[in-house]
Design an enzyme around this catalytic site. Structure first.
Site, PDB file in Angstrom:
ATOM      1  N   HIS A 195     -33.828  46.431  -0.497  1.00  0.00           N
ATOM      2  CA  HIS A 195     -32.861  46.224  -1.461  1.00  0.00           C
ATOM      3  C   HIS A 195     -33.813  46.639  -3.009  1.00  0.00           C
ATOM      4  O   HIS A 195     -33.143  46.686  -3.863  1.00  0.00           O
ATOM      5  CB  HIS A 195     -32.451  44.839  -1.579  1.00  0.00           C
ATOM      6  N   GLU A 439     -21.710  48.038   9.783  1.00  0.00           N
ATOM      7  CA  GLU A 439     -23.215  48.014   9.518  1.00  0.00           C
ATOM      8  C   GLU A 439     -24.065  48.024  10.678  1.00  0.00           C
ATOM      9  O   GLU A 439     -25.115  47.802  10.935  1.00  0.00           O
ATOM     10  CB  GLU A 439     -23.604  47.170   8.534  1.00  0.00           C
TER      11      GLU A 439
END
Ligand code: PEP
Ligand code: MG
Length: 578
Positions: A195, A439
């Site tokens: 991230h 996911e």
């Protein structure tokens, strides 16, 4: 100064040329040495000097802030720092330590800082307790002066030619840099789809991660070239290399200017397939960049970033205002708000469910799992999103779903949130679409329940790859194993695409693969017509779409879908892109 190169992982492309600014933590890196009694006074004077330099630095920042358009909290934060600086417990006590212990000023200062931090930790009020962070930041500024280094946060403009060099940056750290204009980032650790890397990319500046010892080898203020496209950092380049890179930088600028002309063009392939190119955003402030690059919608609003870098949690009204501003700003174009994905590498202090260190955070209480464990928090967000749906075309996207029961529980909570709004007469879009992120491999392998219960799907390839290949996306030690072209990954994407097509359920890709122009034709060939990516990639991908012929690439893509041979897949991809 000797010139040297460092290799890492280019997590955001482009070239930056600038001077190094080291991001450090005061508690690390402080030397301890004894000083002779004759030098005590000069050591105290050295500390005094540093204190008054920091005082002027803070005043300067205040001035620059008034002149610019910095957020109001920044002023309050400078006031707190000025108060801490002038408090005798920080400005006088270390002098006593220098005199009594005959130690260097840096050591005395950090000793006193530790005492103060301990005192703060005993305070019950969480707001006051957290002020220990400000104490540490002020000490960091003084230490930088003592070590002949300038402060971390400079007035706007100074950062433009500054490259930040850090051992590690959390997603929360990087998001704070959105208010500054750094030329680039270098970190010792981190993978391509961590991230932190994603947020670095969203700042549209070149970045190289996993340089391993960049933070120790690079000195403050050294001149550097950061080439994010070629994964390299050149420290103290000679004149010829510098001139070459300046030329390359100019060429890239030209390229970018050409791309900008594609903004008004519809994204249609050579054989007439219309493609939706949407943007991923982290905060409402990213909307301008998305619109500026011709985004046809927001395909992923990572709402959890509203929860980071702040005291406490955002209230329903605060969240509503953030979602409403994006919904209204997109003027009827779709805005897909992902319910918050906290946990794993995006931790929020003070939330009980996340308080413990999970033995394996990526497999722990993350995203929808956390939301279902904390239904009150989840309901607050759902109400805020629903209220915003009255002001634009809002959709709800739920991350990390693995099983039918999670879908059912989520839909029940959405129904409950709708009911409370109805009772209160608050307007919302009663037909709001609810989608799920794909996911986790389990979601693809048992996709029929997803297709039956949800209005749309969005494949999060970052996590899908992580969970399929068992490769932690934030761990650079295994980033060489992180492979979007792995046959298993392609098969799962193809399966999801086929399942959705058969059931006529819209499907998008919002992971980093969607913004990778080398993969555009492959994804088009697999049937994808909705790509969501970081705004900085929108025009490059559009250029690719405009030059693609889906029909012509289909036979190659079909072979790729069936192949288990990694080398052959690479060769076929080359053919696709030729
Ligand atoms: C993904 O996993 O691909 C995704 C888009 O979500 P995030 O990167 O925020 O986990
Ligand atoms: Mg994800």
């Amino acid at each position: 100064m000797p010139s040297f190169a460092l290799h890492g992982i280019g997590v955001s492309g482009g070239i930056a040329i600038g001077r190094a600014q080291l991001v450090s933590h005061a508690t690390l890196e402080v030397a301890h040495y004894a000083i002779p009694s004759g030098r005590v006074e000069s050591e105290i004077a050295r500390l005094d000097n540093a204190l008054s330099e920091v005082r002027s630095e803070l005043e300067g920042l205040h001035g620059a802030m008034r002149a610019g358009d910095a957020p109001a909290e920044f002023g309050a934060f400078l006031d707190v720092h000025a108060l801490i600086l002038s408090d005798p417990t920080l400005s006088e006590a270390p002098k006593k330590i220098i005199a009594e212990q005959r130690c260097n000023a840096e050591w005395a200062l950090t000793q006193q800082m530790n005492v103060l931090v301990e005192q703060f930790e005993e305070i019950e009020d969480p707001y006051l307790r957290e002020r220990k962070t400000d104490v540490v930041q002020v000490v960091e500024r003084i230490l930088k002066r003592l070590l002949g280094k300038p402060g971390v946060v400079g007035p706007a403009g100074v950062e433009q030619h500054t490259i930040l060099v850090a051992h590690d940056l959390s997603p929360a750290d990087v998001i704070q840099f959105k208010t500054h204009r750094y030329a680039g980032f270098i970190t010792d650790v981190g993978g391509v789809t961590s991230h932190t890397a994603i947020v670095a990319r969203s700042l549209a500046v070149p970045a190289v991660a996993a340089t391993h010892n960049g933070r120790t080898l690079i000195r403050e203020n050294e001149l550097m070239i950061l080439d994010g496209t070629n994964h390299v950092v050149i420290v103290n380049p000679d004149k010829a290399v510098l001139a070459e890179y300046r030329l390359k930088q100019g060429e890239l600028e030209l390229e970018r200017a050409k791309l900008r002309r594609l903004k008004p063009k519809p994204a249609t392939t050579l054989d007439g397939h219309a493609v939706a190119l949407e943007a991923n955003i982290e905060l409402p402030g990213d909307l301008d960049q998305a619109l500026d690059n011709g985004a046809m919608g927001i395909g992923l609003f990572r709402s959890e970033f509203l929860f980071l870098n702040r005291e406490g949690l955002p209230s329903e009204d605060e969240q509503f205002e953030a979602y409403r501003s994006v919904a209204a700003g997109m003027e009827g174009k779709p805005v897909t708000i992902r319910t918050f994905d906290l946990g794993a590498d995006k931790q929020k202090e003070g939330l009980d469910g996340l308080a413990r260190v999970a033995p394996n955070p990526a497999l722990g209480l993350r995203a929808v799992r956390f939301c279902l464990a904390e239904p009150r928090l989840f309901l607050t967000q759902l109400r805020a999103i629903l209220r915003a749906s009255h002001y634009g075309r809002v959709k709800i996207l739920v991350p990390m779903l693995a099983s039918v029961s999670e879908i059912d529980q989520t839909l029940a909570l959405i129904a409950q949130a709708k009911e409370t709004l109805r009772e209160q007469g608050v307007p919302f879009d009663s037909g709001i679409e609810v989608g799920g992120m794909i996911e986790i491999p389990a979601a693809v392998l048992a996709i029929s329940a997803f297709l039956a219960k949800l209005d749309f799907l969005s494949i999060g390839t970052n996590d899908l790859i992580q969970y399929t290949l068992a490769v932690d996306r934030s761990d650079d030690a295994v980033s060489h194993l992180y492979d979007p072209l792995h046959p298993a990954v392609l098969k799962l994407i193809a399966m999801a695409m086929m399942g959705a097509a058969k059931a006529r359920v819209p499907i998008a890709v919002c992971g980093e693969m969607a913004g990778e122009p080398q993969l555009t034709r492959l994804l088009l060939g697999l049937g994808l017509r909705n790509f969501s990516m970081h705004p900085a990639h929108l025009l490059t991908v559009k250029q690719r779409v405009l030059t693609s012929d889906v029909g012509a690439s289909k036979p190659i893509v079909d072979r790729m879908r069936r192949s288990d041979d990694a080398a052959k897949l690479v060769a076929l991809l080359d053919r696709l892109n030729a």
